[in-house]
Each structure stands twice: as C-alpha cells, then as structure tokens.
Design a protein around this motif. Structure first.
Motif, PDB file in Angstrom:
ATOM      1  N   ILE A 233      -4.417  13.504  -2.256  1.00  0.00           N
ATOM      2  CA  ILE A 233      -5.114  14.529  -1.484  1.00  0.00           C
ATOM      3  C   ILE A 233      -5.628  13.970  -0.152  1.00  0.00           C
ATOM      4  CG2 ILE A 233      -5.719  15.906  -3.498  1.00  0.00           C
ATOM      5  CD1 ILE A 233      -8.516  14.707  -3.423  1.00  0.00           C
ATOM      6  N   GLY A 234      -5.090  12.818   0.242  1.00  0.00           N
ATOM      7  CA  GLY A 234      -5.411  12.263   1.554  1.00  0.00           C
ATOM      8  C   GLY A 234      -6.724  11.523   1.649  1.00  0.00           C
ATOM      9  N   ARG A 235      -7.295  11.102   0.523  1.00  0.00           N
ATOM     10  CA  ARG A 235      -8.566  10.382   0.545  1.00  0.00           C
ATOM     11  C   ARG A 235      -8.354   8.903   0.227  1.00  0.00           C
ATOM     12  NH1 ARG A 235     -13.199  12.606  -2.877  1.00  0.00           N
ATOM     13  NH2 ARG A 235     -14.353  11.437  -1.290  1.00  0.00           N
ATOM     14  N   PHE A 236      -9.110   8.045   0.892  1.00  0.00           N
ATOM     15  CA  PHE A 236      -9.073   6.593   0.662  1.00  0.00           C
ATOM     16  C   PHE A 236      -7.658   6.030   0.810  1.00  0.00           C
ATOM     17  CE2 PHE A 236     -12.821   8.092  -1.597  1.00  0.00           C
ATOM     18  CZ  PHE A 236     -13.799   7.202  -1.147  1.00  0.00           C
ATOM     19  N   VAL A 237      -6.914   6.591   1.731  1.00  0.00           N
ATOM     20  CA  VAL A 237      -5.522   6.168   1.929  1.00  0.00           C
ATOM     21  C   VAL A 237      -5.452   4.712   2.398  1.00  0.00           C
ATOM     22  CG1 VAL A 237      -3.425   6.596   3.248  1.00  0.00           C
ATOM     23  CG2 VAL A 237      -4.770   8.527   2.397  1.00  0.00           C
ATOM     24  N   GLN A 238      -6.435   4.275   3.182  1.00  0.00           N
ATOM     25  CA  GLN A 238      -6.424   2.907   3.699  1.00  0.00           C
ATOM     26  C   GLN A 238      -7.211   1.927   2.839  1.00  0.00           C
ATOM     27  OE1 GLN A 238      -6.487   2.501   8.176  1.00  0.00           O
ATOM     28  NE2 GLN A 238      -7.414   4.530   8.009  1.00  0.00           N
ATOM     29  N   SER A 239      -7.785   2.413   1.760  1.00  0.00           N
ATOM     30  CA  SER A 239      -8.529   1.521   0.869  1.00  0.00           C
ATOM     31  C   SER A 239      -7.586   0.801  -0.083  1.00  0.00           C
ATOM     32  CB  SER A 239      -9.564   2.315   0.061  1.00  0.00           C
ATOM     33  OG  SER A 239     -10.618   2.763   0.882  1.00  0.00           O
ATOM     34  N   ARG A 240      -8.021  -0.353  -0.552  1.00  0.00           N
ATOM     35  CA  ARG A 240      -7.260  -1.139  -1.511  1.00  0.00           C
ATOM     36  C   ARG A 240      -8.185  -1.547  -2.663  1.00  0.00           C
ATOM     37  NH1 ARG A 240      -4.246   0.958   1.316  1.00  0.00           N
ATOM     38  NH2 ARG A 240      -2.487   0.102   2.507  1.00  0.00           N
ATOM     39  N   CYS A 241      -7.571  -2.008  -3.748  1.00  0.00           N
ATOM     40  CA  CYS A 241      -8.379  -2.415  -4.906  1.00  0.00           C
ATOM     41  C   CYS A 241      -7.812  -3.691  -5.511  1.00  0.00           C
ATOM     42  CB  CYS A 241      -8.407  -1.308  -5.963  1.00  0.00           C
ATOM     43  SG  CYS A 241      -9.399  -1.732  -7.432  1.00  0.00           S
ATOM     44  N   ILE A 242      -8.688  -4.648  -5.770  1.00  0.00           N
ATOM     45  CA  ILE A 242      -8.361  -5.835  -6.558  1.00  0.00           C
ATOM     46  C   ILE A 242      -8.994  -5.649  -7.936  1.00  0.00           C
ATOM     47  CG2 ILE A 242      -8.707  -8.324  -6.806  1.00  0.00           C
ATOM     48  CD1 ILE A 242      -8.875  -8.493  -3.760  1.00  0.00           C
ATOM     49  N   PHE A 243      -8.214  -5.841  -8.979  1.00  0.00           N
ATOM     50  CA  PHE A 243      -8.739  -5.710 -10.342  1.00  0.00           C
ATOM     51  C   PHE A 243      -8.782  -7.089 -10.991  1.00  0.00           C
ATOM     52  CE2 PHE A 243     -10.033  -3.875 -14.159  1.00  0.00           C
ATOM     53  CZ  PHE A 243      -9.247  -4.317 -15.223  1.00  0.00           C
TER      54      PHE A 243
END
Length: 253
Positions: A233-243
């Motif tokens: 839905i176009g949100r947090f498109v440039q965010s990344r996540c390390i798990f």
C-alpha cells in the motif's frame, strides 16, 4: 521543551476480555521453563551501559565507520533492560540502542509496557487493526541522554494484554505459556511499525525511512508485516529490517 508526564489511565480491564473470541485459547498451554518473572525488572542501571559504550567509542578507534547516519534506527524488542528482563535479550537490545546512538544514529528502542514505569510521558494513541477488530494502544516515552548531544528515545507500547503479574511470556506460578501470545506480539509488531510515523519524540517523527532491528520470535512478524502489509500500500517502501535470533533454544524449533 521538556515533556510533561501525564497520569496513567485507570487500572486496566482484564486483558482476556479485550481479545477476539477466536483468540481465547485458554485450553492450549505449553509447559515452559524460562525465567520470566517481573521480579527481574530494572536491575541494570542505564548509566552503566552508557558509560561503557561511550568509553569504548572514545578511547579506541572503531573497527568500522558508521555510514548512512541519516537513517534512523528502530530497535524492536519484547524486553529491554532496565525496564523488563527475562535473560540476555534485554541486555543485548539495551546495549544496541546505546551503541547506535553513540555512533550518531537517531535511535529509538521500542518495547511493550508491562508495568507502570516511572518517568514516562504519553506521546500518542493509535488504533491497530488485527484479527478482524480494532485495538487501541498508547505510546509512552522517555528520552535518555547517553553523552553530549546523543541519546535514545525509549518508547513503550501500552495495552491491557501486556499487563500480566505472572511474567512476560508465561505464568511462572502455573508454568504455562500465555495462550494469547500470538495476539499480544502480533499487536506489538504492528504498533512498533507505526511508531516511527505516529509518535514525535522531541517534536519530530522518525519518518518512514528507517532501519528496523527486530529481535527473537516475539518480533518475527515485523518483517512479514513490513513486506506484505505495508509495502503493497506504499508505506515504508524505503525502510529495511534486520531480524536477529539470539538463542535458538527459545525459537520454537
């Protein structure tokens, strides 16, 4: 301008009553042995972590140079010392927050609010859609300076389901896991994703371009929600996540 602490709400209603009927799985219990007692709260002063991190950063050349300092870091953990602790996870995530702050990143550490922590200031309310219903949560905040001009925004998600006298993840007296843990930590993951855009510590939101650092099974749904719920839905498109998996012995495998 300094934030003003506000009175907490009246005592929470029974958390079981806030859950969808489908999630009331009282009969499904799992025997657990990991320490989860609230008696272990607040046993590591933040100042000890700050001093160690600052000394390590200033007394020797770092083994690497931090890059992308314009990208805020959001550490998401089901426990963080000194507020909540069942083991090493709380200590590691607390140390991570201080380290990233000392290296120049704007840093948020977010965790459930299991107790009435002193010195907290209300920041925002948010309604989370989960399991076919709306669930209101509150965000509380405490800024902690680590050194001159640097510090950590500690944010806590408050909801009745997090307030359990028996322990963080299971009832220590009965030795059984809380049957609604899926609901509790799915809600926390969604609230944590929203935090960078819906809370404004210091008067400014972190924004939707951040690096999430999720820790252990309690936050494992965060990268899933980020990829399959937010980005379409176009949100947090440039965010990344390390798990990060801290201990395979408690990942359900």
């Amino acid at each position: 301008m300094a934030e003003e602490a506000v009175p907490r709400d009246a005592p929470h209603e029974d958390a079981e009553a806030t859950l969808p009927n489908a999630e009331r799985l009282a009969g499904d219990v799992v025997t657990m042995s990991r320490q989860g007692s609230l008696s272990l709260f607040r046993d590591i002063p933040l100042e000890n972590l700050d001093a160690a991190a600052h000394l390590a950063f200033t007394s020797s050349e770092p083994k690497y140079v931090s890059e992308h300092l314009d990208t805020p870091v959001v550490i998401v953990s089901s426990e963080i010392s000194p507020w909540s602790k069942s083991g090493g996870l709380a200590l590691v995530t607390s140390s991570l927050a201080v380290e990233f702050a000392e290296r120049g990143h704007r840093t948020m550490a977010i965790s459930p609010m299991y107790d009435d922590y002193p010195g907290m200031a209300w920041l925002a309310d948010k309604t989370i859609w989960l399991f076919g219903a709306e669930h209101p949560v509150k965000y509380y905040h405490q800024w902690h300076q680590t050194s001159e001009g640097k510090g950590v925004d500690y944010v806590f998600v408050d909801h009745p389901s997090f307030h359990r006298p028996g322990g963080l993840y299971y009832n220590q007296q009965l030795g059984v896991e809380y049957a609604d843990n899926l609901y509790r930590f799915a809600l926390f993951c969604l609230a944590a994703i929203e935090a960078p855009v819906c809370v404004t510590p210091g008067g400014a939101a972190f924004g939707d371009k951040v690096m999430f650092i999720a820790n252990d099974w309690q936050t494992a749904l965060l990268p899933v929600y980020l990829t399959h719920k937010m980005r379409p839905i176009g949100r947090f498109v440039q965010s990344r996540c390390i798990f990060i998996v801290h201990n395979f012995g408690y990942q359900g495998i």
